[in-house]
Motif scaffolding. Sequence first.
Motif, PDB file in Angstrom:
ATOM      1  N   HIS A  56       0.630  -1.361   0.183  1.00 17.85           N
ATOM      2  CA  HIS A  56      -0.125   0.011  -0.521  1.00 17.85           C
ATOM      3  C   HIS A  56       0.898   1.337   0.048  1.00 17.85           C
ATOM      4  O   HIS A  56       0.258   2.264  -0.689  1.00 17.85           O
ATOM      5  N   ALA A  57       1.899   1.000   0.952  1.00 19.82           N
ATOM      6  CA  ALA A  57       2.736   2.396   0.873  1.00 19.82           C
ATOM      7  C   ALA A  57       3.712   2.166  -0.573  1.00 19.82           C
ATOM      8  O   ALA A  57       3.560   3.599  -1.179  1.00 19.82           O
ATOM      9  N   LEU A  58       3.933   1.238  -1.141  1.00 22.25           N
ATOM     10  CA  LEU A  58       4.510   1.493  -2.399  1.00 22.25           C
ATOM     11  C   LEU A  58       3.299   2.133  -3.634  1.00 22.25           C
ATOM     12  O   LEU A  58       3.691   2.655  -3.905  1.00 22.25           O
ATOM     13  N   LYS A  59       2.284   1.458  -3.382  1.00 20.41           N
ATOM     14  CA  LYS A  59       0.754   2.242  -4.163  1.00 20.41           C
ATOM     15  C   LYS A  59       1.415   3.891  -3.879  1.00 20.41           C
ATOM     16  O   LYS A  59       1.211   4.205  -4.593  1.00 20.41           O
ATOM     17  N   GLU A  60       1.358   3.781  -3.050  1.00 24.99           N
ATOM     18  CA  GLU A  60       1.238   5.320  -3.003  1.00 24.99           C
ATOM     19  C   GLU A  60       2.031   6.338  -2.862  1.00 24.99           C
ATOM     20  O   GLU A  60       2.139   7.666  -4.022  1.00 24.99           O
ATOM     21  N   ASP A  61       3.828   6.326  -3.106  1.00 25.24           N
ATOM     22  CA  ASP A  61       4.302   6.502  -4.032  1.00 25.24           C
ATOM     23  C   ASP A  61       4.934   6.859  -4.432  1.00 25.24           C
ATOM     24  O   ASP A  61       5.372   7.804  -5.796  1.00 25.24           O
ATOM     25  N   ILE A  62       4.332   4.974  -5.479  1.00 30.21           N
ATOM     26  CA  ILE A  62       5.227   4.873  -6.707  1.00 30.21           C
ATOM     27  C   ILE A  62       3.776   5.485  -7.725  1.00 30.21           C
ATOM     28  O   ILE A  62       4.113   6.714  -8.882  1.00 30.21           O
ATOM     29  N   THR A  63       2.400   5.581  -7.454  1.00 36.34           N
ATOM     30  CA  THR A  63       1.208   7.050  -7.865  1.00 36.34           C
ATOM     31  C   THR A  63       1.664   8.163  -7.849  1.00 36.34           C
ATOM     32  O   THR A  63       1.251   8.805  -9.405  1.00 36.34           O
ATOM     33  N   THR A  64       1.831   8.635  -6.689  1.00 37.03           N
ATOM     34  CA  THR A  64       2.294  10.058  -6.249  1.00 37.03           C
ATOM     35  C   THR A  64       3.556  10.679  -7.249  1.00 37.03           C
ATOM     36  O   THR A  64       3.445  11.383  -7.747  1.00 37.03           O
ATOM     37  N   ASP A  65       4.532   9.241  -7.912  1.00 38.95           N
ATOM     38  CA  ASP A  65       5.468   9.658  -8.557  1.00 38.95           C
ATOM     39  C   ASP A  65       5.326  10.109 -10.002  1.00 38.95           C
ATOM     40  O   ASP A  65       5.713  11.052 -10.930  1.00 38.95           O
ATOM     41  N   ILE A  66       4.673   8.584 -10.366  1.00 40.92           N
ATOM     42  CA  ILE A  66       4.047   9.147 -11.598  1.00 40.92           C
ATOM     43  C   ILE A  66       2.978  10.144 -11.720  1.00 40.92           C
ATOM     44  O   ILE A  66       3.507  10.873 -12.990  1.00 40.92           O
TER      45      ILE A  66
END
Length: 187
Positions: A56-66
């Motif tokens: 879930h943390a990866l989802k937030e980080d990756i989504t935000t970066d993209i």
Amino acid sequence: MDTKSLLIETATTLFQQKGYKTVGLNEIIKACNVTKGALYHHFPNGKDELLITCLHALKEDITTDIEVIFSKHSSTEDALISMIDTLIRSFETDGTITGYTFSSIVSEMATMSEPVRSACSELYENIENIYCTKLLADGFSDETADSISLLLTATIEGAMMLCLTQQSADPLKTIANLLPNLLKRFS
């Protein structure tokens, strides 16, 4: 950094580098310099709960970066090239793309745990939705945008895995050169 955040960040990195099955709780505890009690205080259900939290943390980080990258560019093509350039720089600087790819976790765990499969699916869906939104803004039809979004997700994720296995940024460089022509063929 608080203990829970430290556990999530450290476990995420270890899971990405070594795989979920290979990393034991003792390794995570040692890397964080915390007690087993501290880990179970934050993650009472243990390693599976920690993994899902990491995803879930990866989802937030990756989504935000993209999303940040895509918001800076007027076209899907420019945004994709910028994103891939970011991945290439990350790989060439760090020798890895940790933080951007989670395929090793997916291939290892998605068929073994429904909550893990679901968390992985949500991340891929977020990435596809970002691509799709940009493609729709570029004038692609709904059906074409959906199809290209899937193709982009699979292509970029696959290229990242190839970079890691080949220890070379060449796969990302290759798709960066090919994707603009591919997008033009669909428009």
